[in-house]
Design an enzyme around this catalytic site. Sequence first.
Site: not given
Length: 436
Positions: A143, A238, A271
């Site tokens: 994702y 990522d 995050k």
Amino acid sequence: MTTNQDAAARARAVIPGGVNSPVRAFGSVGGTPLSIVSASGATVTDVTGREYVDLVASWGPALLGHAHPEVVATVQEAASRGLSFGASTPGETDLAELVIGRLDGGIEKLRLVSTGTEATMTAIRIARGATGRDVIIKFAGHYHGHSDGLLAESGSGVATLGLPGSAGVPADIAGLTLVLPYNDRDAVLAAFAAHPGRIAAIITEAAGANAGVLAPEPGFNAFLIDAAHANGALLILDEVLTGFRVGPAGWWGLERAAGERWTPDLVTFGKVIGGGMPLAGIGGRAELLDLLAPLGPVYQAGTLSGNPLAVAAGLATLRLADADVYARVDAAASTVSNALDEALTDAGVAHTISRAGSLFSVAFRDGVVRDYADAKDQDAWRYPPFFHAMLEAGVSLPPSVFEAWFLTAAHDDAALDRVLAALPGAARAAAEATAP
């Protein structure tokens, strides 16, 4: 007293599905989602006043634990000077220098944005601008945010909802994304052979964590950059989930410490970089980052990019995240994952614990979980009763079997004991579940 049911009903009247991010709706586990009013250390508290040991950790950012006093004080002090200026601040430079220093040669420049979706979307745009090509390779179950070209077979919320992608994505855009099985080198080489001169970049989660935890096989990430460069393409790593969560330099830092010698072209962060506030970033070689406006032809902008409160939270979090913090998180993850394995084994439940650094997940099946097909090939129906048994015992887990579990430096012996005490009963609930 307001109940979680009351809060959910009120939310559904004015918010689609009652949530602002789909997995919060408890769609794959059933029941009423928690409405959280506060959090501290290793716990969250819902609208009824009930406290839960939290293994969601805001999906990763709460590395130090919730509402760490020094982080909160830093944000409060920053707020006293103003919430947003629409101008550059010294804090943005401080954070960029800190991140670049942590990666020690991994990146040369950093552009700040507000969300992981923006970060990966911008990285894709840079790659296309740098190469003059349009096609992107991604892996099934990974994702990378909800931008149009990256939702195909994305795992996480999309897997939870059973959707192959999303309505509203034009076929022409989706057609520019090649979705390959993870950890499959032959599939990567075949894609380059089938589309010569068309592929701009490979984008991969540094370690998969959105279809359960899917660690790369040894050398796979190094193979990806070699394959990309051999074919004139770039590698986008990522690290929105893994960056500064699994170690001081993210998953790339762990591979480097293990002897891997490769450097990604572009890296995305989220995050932990914002310490629980909306902040993300794109890092990479200077020649690639300098393609962004105002220096180059690749446009990206954002009124709240580099927001001073988010930057303050990120700086405080990263400055506090020392070797001791990572050691405590790793130890807590080992304690819980080992106890989870033992409880399910004792209950006779077929399962596999997959781990990447301090991230781990459970799949209700035997055998190694290597890719998205493996992750989907499990008795996922055992997870809802397991989840609700843990919740009833005062432990809040990710509300999807396709999500990673997160521990924090605030999970002390008392918090861990509560988790360990709840696991045997939850394992029995999973064992007693029947297939739908």
